[in-house]
Design an enzyme around this catalytic site. Structure first.
Site, mmCIF file in Angstrom:
data_model
loop_
_atom_site.group_PDB
_atom_site.id
_atom_site.type_symbol
_atom_site.label_atom_id
_atom_site.label_comp_id
_atom_site.label_asym_id
_atom_site.label_seq_id
_atom_site.Cartn_x
_atom_site.Cartn_y
_atom_site.Cartn_z
ATOM 1 N N HIS A 61 -159.264 51.333 -72.978
ATOM 2 C CA HIS A 61 -159.983 51.611 -71.578
ATOM 3 C C HIS A 61 -158.889 52.038 -70.427
ATOM 4 O O HIS A 61 -159.457 52.073 -69.245
ATOM 5 C CB HIS A 61 -160.484 50.076 -71.155
ATOM 6 C CG HIS A 61 -161.533 49.541 -72.058
ATOM 7 N ND1 HIS A 61 -162.843 50.151 -72.023
ATOM 8 C CD2 HIS A 61 -161.618 48.462 -72.958
ATOM 9 C CE1 HIS A 61 -163.425 49.510 -73.074
ATOM 10 N NE2 HIS A 61 -162.684 48.239 -73.353
ATOM 11 N N CYS B 135 -129.899 30.594 -52.703
ATOM 12 C CA CYS B 135 -128.766 30.099 -51.985
ATOM 13 C C CYS B 135 -128.370 28.630 -52.359
ATOM 14 O O CYS B 135 -129.263 27.809 -52.234
ATOM 15 C CB CYS B 135 -129.062 30.317 -50.312
ATOM 16 S SG CYS B 135 -129.089 32.097 -49.813
ATOM 17 N N TRP C 268 -128.227 34.364 -52.098
ATOM 18 C CA TRP C 268 -129.315 35.320 -52.821
ATOM 19 C C TRP C 268 -130.140 35.852 -51.328
ATOM 20 O O TRP C 268 -130.782 35.027 -50.581
ATOM 21 C CB TRP C 268 -130.514 34.564 -53.525
ATOM 22 C CG TRP C 268 -131.426 35.427 -53.984
ATOM 23 C CD1 TRP C 268 -131.388 36.176 -55.264
ATOM 24 C CD2 TRP C 268 -132.640 35.713 -53.496
ATOM 25 N NE1 TRP C 268 -132.372 36.890 -55.376
ATOM 26 C CE2 TRP C 268 -133.374 36.869 -54.529
ATOM 27 C CE3 TRP C 268 -133.371 35.540 -52.366
ATOM 28 C CZ2 TRP C 268 -134.484 37.403 -54.168
ATOM 29 C CZ3 TRP C 268 -134.568 36.138 -51.977
ATOM 30 C CH2 TRP C 268 -135.332 36.815 -52.991
ATOM 31 N N ARG D 223 -128.243 29.682 -58.067
ATOM 32 C CA ARG D 223 -129.028 29.931 -56.942
ATOM 33 C C ARG D 223 -128.925 31.229 -56.220
ATOM 34 O O ARG D 223 -129.646 31.472 -55.291
ATOM 35 C CB ARG D 223 -128.970 28.484 -55.740
ATOM 36 C CG ARG D 223 -129.169 27.448 -56.464
ATOM 37 C CD ARG D 223 -128.850 26.098 -55.500
ATOM 38 N NE ARG D 223 -129.831 26.081 -54.641
ATOM 39 C CZ ARG D 223 -131.089 25.677 -54.442
ATOM 40 N NH1 ARG D 223 -131.178 24.668 -55.742
ATOM 41 N NH2 ARG D 223 -131.747 25.652 -53.623
ATOM 42 N N ASN E 233 -129.633 27.554 -46.068
ATOM 43 C CA ASN E 233 -130.270 28.029 -47.526
ATOM 44 C C ASN E 233 -131.676 27.765 -46.714
ATOM 45 O O ASN E 233 -131.896 26.871 -46.427
ATOM 46 C CB ASN E 233 -130.132 26.958 -48.562
ATOM 47 C CG ASN E 233 -131.298 27.333 -49.460
ATOM 48 O OD1 ASN E 233 -131.774 28.243 -49.762
ATOM 49 N ND2 ASN E 233 -131.859 26.268 -50.339
ATOM 50 N N GLY E 234 -132.598 28.964 -46.977
ATOM 51 C CA GLY E 234 -134.063 28.807 -46.422
ATOM 52 C C GLY E 234 -134.226 30.191 -45.557
ATOM 53 O O GLY E 234 -133.527 31.155 -45.516
ATOM 54 N N GLU F 133 -136.248 41.036 -67.027
ATOM 55 C CA GLU F 133 -135.180 40.315 -66.093
ATOM 56 C C GLU F 133 -133.723 40.298 -66.733
ATOM 57 O O GLU F 133 -132.916 40.351 -66.065
ATOM 58 C CB GLU F 133 -135.576 38.918 -65.840
ATOM 59 C CG GLU F 133 -135.643 37.772 -66.800
ATOM 60 C CD GLU F 133 -136.165 36.562 -66.268
ATOM 61 O OE1 GLU F 133 -136.128 36.393 -65.111
ATOM 62 O OE2 GLU F 133 -136.895 35.794 -67.048
ATOM 63 N N LYS G 263 -131.987 31.494 -59.515
ATOM 64 C CA LYS G 263 -132.824 30.635 -60.457
ATOM 65 C C LYS G 263 -133.951 30.115 -59.807
ATOM 66 O O LYS G 263 -135.110 29.684 -60.203
ATOM 67 C CB LYS G 263 -131.736 29.615 -61.140
ATOM 68 C CG LYS G 263 -132.363 28.545 -61.952
ATOM 69 C CD LYS G 263 -132.434 29.071 -63.223
ATOM 70 C CE LYS G 263 -133.057 28.246 -64.093
ATOM 71 N NZ LYS G 263 -134.014 28.744 -65.253
ATOM 72 N N GLU H 251 -144.705 36.792 -71.620
ATOM 73 C CA GLU H 251 -143.388 36.056 -71.292
ATOM 74 C C GLU H 251 -142.351 36.877 -72.075
ATOM 75 O O GLU H 251 -141.237 36.956 -71.364
ATOM 76 C CB GLU H 251 -143.482 34.699 -71.933
ATOM 77 C CG GLU H 251 -142.421 33.811 -71.843
ATOM 78 C CD GLU H 251 -141.732 33.701 -70.664
ATOM 79 O OE1 GLU H 251 -142.582 34.103 -69.498
ATOM 80 O OE2 GLU H 251 -140.527 33.138 -70.255
ATOM 81 N N LYS I 123 -138.745 38.310 -70.193
ATOM 82 C CA LYS I 123 -137.608 38.102 -70.856
ATOM 83 C C LYS I 123 -136.682 39.411 -70.797
ATOM 84 O O LYS I 123 -135.606 39.311 -70.452
ATOM 85 C CB LYS I 123 -137.528 37.150 -71.946
ATOM 86 C CG LYS I 123 -137.815 35.872 -71.895
ATOM 87 C CD LYS I 123 -136.836 34.871 -71.285
ATOM 88 C CE LYS I 123 -137.503 34.655 -69.677
ATOM 89 N NZ LYS I 123 -138.276 33.723 -69.260
#
Ligand code: M6R
Length: 628
Positions: free
Chosen positions: A521, A2, A83, A26, A109-110, A505, A623, A498, A502
């Site tokens: 295994h 946010c 968000w 954000r 925001n929060g 997402e 982000k 990584e 990528k």
């Protein structure tokens, strides 16, 4: 997570919407603004605060604002890009949220942790709620206090006294010429378009000052100030106050605090230039970013600036932590540090850091890695480490961030602003910073005045982005709909993690990642002729073992893709084993992961674009993840 903005001046439409665009990284579930004319009259006589909000990306709001002309005549405004945390991402849950009497509009925001309790209380007082958000509670709470005789600023204080959790708030009250604000844990900054000569603002009951001329801006990120302000105020936690076009007053309710007023780093300016997406531009920024970073370390990573890091064996244990991509950097970094100086290293994701508790004391160093420096899980890890008395080093990209300020030491990775949600150049710069840290510990052991960074210089000279056409062909391959498996050993495994992140997402395609030795295994049961198994095998000492594991998958029908530093000659004996080979140049062992990740970032980008997606804004993500 946010973004919030506040603006007082002549051009709210341009400034609110433009600043929101800068903050859209954000969150992009919805966006909204509220505007007012202040004492000179409201946008509409019966509707003092004009609120416009839309679900989806900011462009939906921009269209609505342009069509309705809602900002005409307005001088004050607040805005939000969301968000979603509480309630689905629709227009009703979009911010700003308003009080029942329409006098208050709030962007937040929060997370308000006690919002259920507060909501129940307010419902018992006769208030009804239209959204599923925690933020609506704040708007109603302000109305509640005002109706009990508190002036707006006092209502803000009262609300802050009862709100639990994290919040950065910007608030409009009908017909006031001020924007009210409050901050706890979530970042909030304030700047005037022209500053007075004052270098600091004093926070004190009733007479705090931050005199200035020109337009006023409030924002979640200093990126919003880059085009006009040289200095800004970084609000400390548990601050509330108000700002007009002339001045700002900050209160902490206890006594005097000095607010930092810091120079803005012009490097934070970030333009996409001719690139189709930020992600692509940021990948191709990597080489320059590493060069700048290395040059910076050469002058700043010194005994004078970091005496503790240059003390031989200063720490019995080094614990590295971070989230997502930063965690992957930590995994690789721990191996490099162990190899370079034999230190005892451990790695935790931020949200599991409490498990490191019994190992933490003043003999431990905790390295907290974060691009944004605002990630709630990493900040929680910092608080925990400090409580236990460990030394803390923030390895951050956003050098003015909360993490940078709160840790004992900060080492900026200097990648420049990263806007795309998928972290690329920041990851590469984190790996280089971890290499520099390992070299520093080694220099300390050997009583040398500075770390040897020649490996990074060499890397900059040789770093290869690979051949775009070839990488596009891999993107096409991975987009075919086969089951994807990535296997590797040691740091190759971390690169595979990584690479997989990528792809996940930005393309929403799954790529399972396994230690190559673990396949047999259990996970081998997933492999059949519908599988592509990519063997990450860039290390000489594990090459043959990884190859054998890949062949075990091949024997079950999988097609094998080899990702290697080995030359054609070296792979010739196994030629028939592979469906495709992707080669990368060999570099210094400690920096090989930097080279290795580049083609995968590009493959992920091309894959995303080939699916018609926007790689800069993956669904459901933001982000900066400022909730735990
Ligand atoms: O700002 P941070 O580095 O602390 O962010 C941590 C993660 O949220 C971040 O790396 C995330 O995993 C990225 N989207 C990965 O590309």
């Amino acid at each position: 997570m946010c973004g919030i903005v506040g603006y007082i001046g002549e051009n709210p439409e341009r400034n609110l919407l433009y600043k929101l665009r800068l903050l859209e990284y954000r969150g992009y579930d919805s966006a909204g603004i509220a505007v007012s004319r202040g004492t000179s009259g409201a946008p509409s006589e019966n509707n003092p605060l004009a609120v416009t909000k839309r679900a989806g990306e900011l462009k939906n709001l921009e269209n609505a604002v342009a069509q309705a002309g809602v900002t005409a005549g307005a001088r004050l405004g607040i805005g939000h890009t969301r968000w979603a945390t509480h309630g689905k991402p629709d227009a009703t849950n979009a911010h700003p949220h308003v009080s029942s009497d329409g006098k208050w509009a709030v962007v937040h925001n929060g997370i308000i942790e006690n919002h259920c309790e507060l909501k129940r209380f307010l419902q018992n007082e006769g208030y009804s709620f239209y959204s599923e958000t925690d933020t609506e509670t704040i708007a109603k709470l302000l109305e509640y206090f005002e109706k009990r005789g508190f002036a707006p600023l006092q209502a803000i204080k009262r609300a802050c006294d009862v709100l639990q959790g994290s919040f950065a708030l910007a608030v409009l009250h009908e017909n006031d010429d001020a924007i009210y604000f409050a901050k706890n844990k979530s970042p909030l900054y304030l700047a005037f378009s022209k500053r007075s000569n004052k270098k600091t603002a004093t926070v004190q009951q009733a007479d705090a000052d931050a005199e200035a001329e020109g337009d006023l801006f409030i924002a979640s990120d200093v990126v919003c100030f880059n085009d006009f302000a040289e200095e800004y105020y970084a609000l400390p936690d548990k601050t509330y106050g108000f700002a007009t076009a002339e001045k700002a007053e900050f209160y902490d309710g206890t006594g005097e605090i000095r607010l930092s007023s810091e120079k803005i780093n012009a490097k934070s300016l970030c333009l996409r230039n001719n690139y189709a997406h930020y992600m692509l531009k940021e990948i191709y920024d990597t080489k320059n970013a590493i060069k700048e970073e290395t040059d910076y370390f050469k002058t700043h990573l010194t005994r004078e600036n970091y005496p503790l890091l240059f003390q031989p064996r200063a720490f019995k244990k080094i614990i590295l932590t971070g989230c997502g991509t930063a965690y992957h950097a930590a995994l690789t970094g721990a191996r490099i540090i162990e190899e370079k100086c034999g230190a005892d290293c451990e790695v935790y994701v931020g949200s599991e850091f409490y498990n490191a508790g019994y190992k933490l004391n003043k003999h431990a160093l905790v390295v907290l890695i974060s691009q944004s420096g605002e990630t709630a899980d990493t900040l929680a890890a910092l608080t925990f480490a400090k409580e236990k008395g460990a030394a803390t080093l923030a390895m951050i990209n956003a050098e003015h961030s909360t993490l940078a300020k709160a840790a004992d030491m900060a080492l900026p990775v200097n990648a420049g602003a990263e806007i795309a949600v998928a972290s690329t150049k920041a990851y590469s710069c984190q790996l280089v910073a971890l290499y520099a840290l390992a070299q520093t510990f080694q220099a300390a052991e050997r009583q040398l005045p500075r770390p040897d960074l020649s490996g990074a210089d060499e890397l900059v000279k040789r770093l290869s982005y690979g051949d775009e056409e070839e990488l596009r062909s891999f993107a096409t391959l991975f987009g075919e709909g086969k089951k994807l498996f990535f296997i590797g050993r040691g740091t190759d495994y971390f690169t595979a993690l990584e690479a997989s992140l990528k792809i996940k997402e930005t393309s929403y395609i799954n790529a399972d990642v396994y230690y190559a030795g673990e396949l047999k295994h259990g996970f081998l049961a997933l492999v059949d002729e519908n599988a592509y198994v990519t063997a990450f095998a860039t290390q000489k000492d594990t090459f043959l073992k990884t190859l054998s594991n890949a062949k075990e998958a091949q024997a079950r029908g999988a097609k094998i893709i080899l990702f290697t530093t080995a030359s054609q000659e070296e792979t010739k004996p196994y030629e028939n084993s592979f469906f495709r080979i992707l080669r990368v140049p060999k570099t210094d062992d400690a920096l090989q992961s930097v080279q290795n990740v580049l083609p995968w970032q590009l493959i992920a980008y091309f894959l995303s674009v080939s699916k018609g997606l926007n790689p800069d804004k993956p669904r459901n993500l933001a982000k900066s993840v400022t909730v735990e």
